[in-house]
Design an enzyme around this catalytic site. Sequence first.
Site, mmCIF file in Angstrom:
data_model
loop_
_atom_site.group_PDB
_atom_site.id
_atom_site.type_symbol
_atom_site.label_atom_id
_atom_site.label_comp_id
_atom_site.label_asym_id
_atom_site.label_seq_id
_atom_site.Cartn_x
_atom_site.Cartn_y
_atom_site.Cartn_z
ATOM 1 N N ARG A 21 3.513 -0.264 2.200
ATOM 2 C CA ARG A 21 3.362 -1.400 1.157
ATOM 3 C C ARG A 21 4.838 -1.646 0.466
ATOM 4 O O ARG A 21 5.249 -2.568 0.426
ATOM 5 C CB ARG A 21 2.545 -0.974 0.020
ATOM 6 C CG ARG A 21 2.706 -2.132 -1.328
ATOM 7 C CD ARG A 21 1.728 -1.251 -2.191
ATOM 8 N NE ARG A 21 2.193 -0.129 -2.872
ATOM 9 C CZ ARG A 21 3.144 0.530 -3.433
ATOM 10 N NH1 ARG A 21 4.065 -0.507 -4.202
ATOM 11 N NH2 ARG A 21 3.263 1.539 -3.745
ATOM 12 N N CYS A 146 -3.608 7.113 -7.112
ATOM 13 C CA CYS A 146 -3.342 7.683 -5.733
ATOM 14 C C CYS A 146 -4.269 8.944 -5.659
ATOM 15 O O CYS A 146 -4.753 9.389 -4.907
ATOM 16 C CB CYS A 146 -1.888 8.244 -5.642
ATOM 17 S SG CYS A 146 -0.865 6.868 -5.654
ATOM 18 N N ARG A 166 -6.025 9.833 -2.039
ATOM 19 C CA ARG A 166 -6.014 8.900 -1.194
ATOM 20 C C ARG A 166 -4.457 8.767 -0.544
ATOM 21 O O ARG A 166 -4.369 8.701 0.864
ATOM 22 C CB ARG A 166 -6.358 7.692 -1.472
ATOM 23 C CG ARG A 166 -5.550 7.029 -2.475
ATOM 24 C CD ARG A 166 -5.815 5.418 -2.813
ATOM 25 N NE ARG A 166 -4.743 4.646 -3.770
ATOM 26 C CZ ARG A 166 -3.846 4.304 -3.494
ATOM 27 N NH1 ARG A 166 -3.481 4.175 -2.227
ATOM 28 N NH2 ARG A 166 -2.996 3.806 -4.380
ATOM 29 N N SER A 167 -3.417 8.701 -1.435
ATOM 30 C CA SER A 167 -2.105 8.498 -0.878
ATOM 31 C C SER A 167 -1.238 9.604 -1.570
ATOM 32 O O SER A 167 -1.242 9.891 -2.735
ATOM 33 C CB SER A 167 -1.516 7.166 -1.363
ATOM 34 O OG SER A 167 -0.341 6.943 -0.919
ATOM 35 N N ASN A 177 1.729 16.298 -8.805
ATOM 36 C CA ASN A 177 0.111 16.346 -8.656
ATOM 37 C C ASN A 177 -0.435 17.794 -8.784
ATOM 38 O O ASN A 177 -1.356 18.000 -9.549
ATOM 39 C CB ASN A 177 -0.374 15.553 -7.454
ATOM 40 C CG ASN A 177 0.202 14.254 -7.581
ATOM 41 O OD1 ASN A 177 0.530 13.896 -6.374
ATOM 42 N ND2 ASN A 177 0.252 13.409 -8.691
ATOM 43 N N ALA A 263 9.776 5.015 -4.193
ATOM 44 C CA ALA A 263 9.499 4.130 -3.420
ATOM 45 C C ALA A 263 8.431 3.127 -4.377
ATOM 46 O O ALA A 263 7.404 3.714 -4.673
ATOM 47 C CB ALA A 263 8.908 4.273 -2.250
#
EC number: 2.1.1.45
Length: 264
Positions: A21, A146, A166-167, A177, A263
């Site tokens: 993305r 995420c 998920r990402s 995280n 990003a």
Amino acid sequence: MQPYLDLMRHVLENGVEKSDRTGTGTLSVFGHQMRFDLAAGFPLVTTKKLHLRSIIHELLWFLRGDTNIAYLKENRVRIWDEWADENGDLGPVYGYQWRSWPRPDGGHVDQIANVVEQIKRNPDSRRLIVSAWNPALVDEMALPPCHALFQFYVAEGRLSCQLYQRSADIFLGVPFNIASYALLTHMVAQACDLAPGEFVHTLGDAHLYLNHLEQARLQLSREPRALPRLVLNPRVKDVFAFTFDDIAIEDYDPHPHIKAEVAV
């Protein structure tokens, strides 16, 4: 933190190049799991320095149910700045879904309060789940979750947590995280009179951005150091009552920070 370093090495050696993305490009693998025994030390990366203030305040911000970055900015945390609108709002992101998941009748569900109560009342339940992924509201969020769903598990007086992400931005995001959910597990365990067990981290699309590859190789060249120790104020028995001053990470001796661009 060997499982994290092993993941980074695995992606460098086996990842496939994909577009994304942000337009940056990634090396990516699909499906990976790491396990951390919380009794063996607090799982904080030592091969580069992490900003502890950001990790702690972000989790406290989630637990407040907050979705505006004003609290973060007041506490010198800038990690959400790029996604906020001109008023500092992010839409119905993590804090809203954790504390105020909307019901069809117009009410709201406090998932965190509910799961803590369930752990106390029925620790063998297989429904000790909190979800931040709300398909009806994903398009209203500045950044869809995420780290999307987590589940608690109680056995032999120990509380474990498994996160599905998920990402996973391996270089910048994943160390945060791991530390954030390990901290949450400790806090919930203390509130429920349990010992911390394991943190299990399950990843979907686990990726290194192409502009992070040299930084990842530098990090892998460094020798890991002993894990630090988390100390919580033992008087706090309510997961929502913790403040920054109730949380201390001792004996953290990391290698120097490694700069990398986010990003967006």
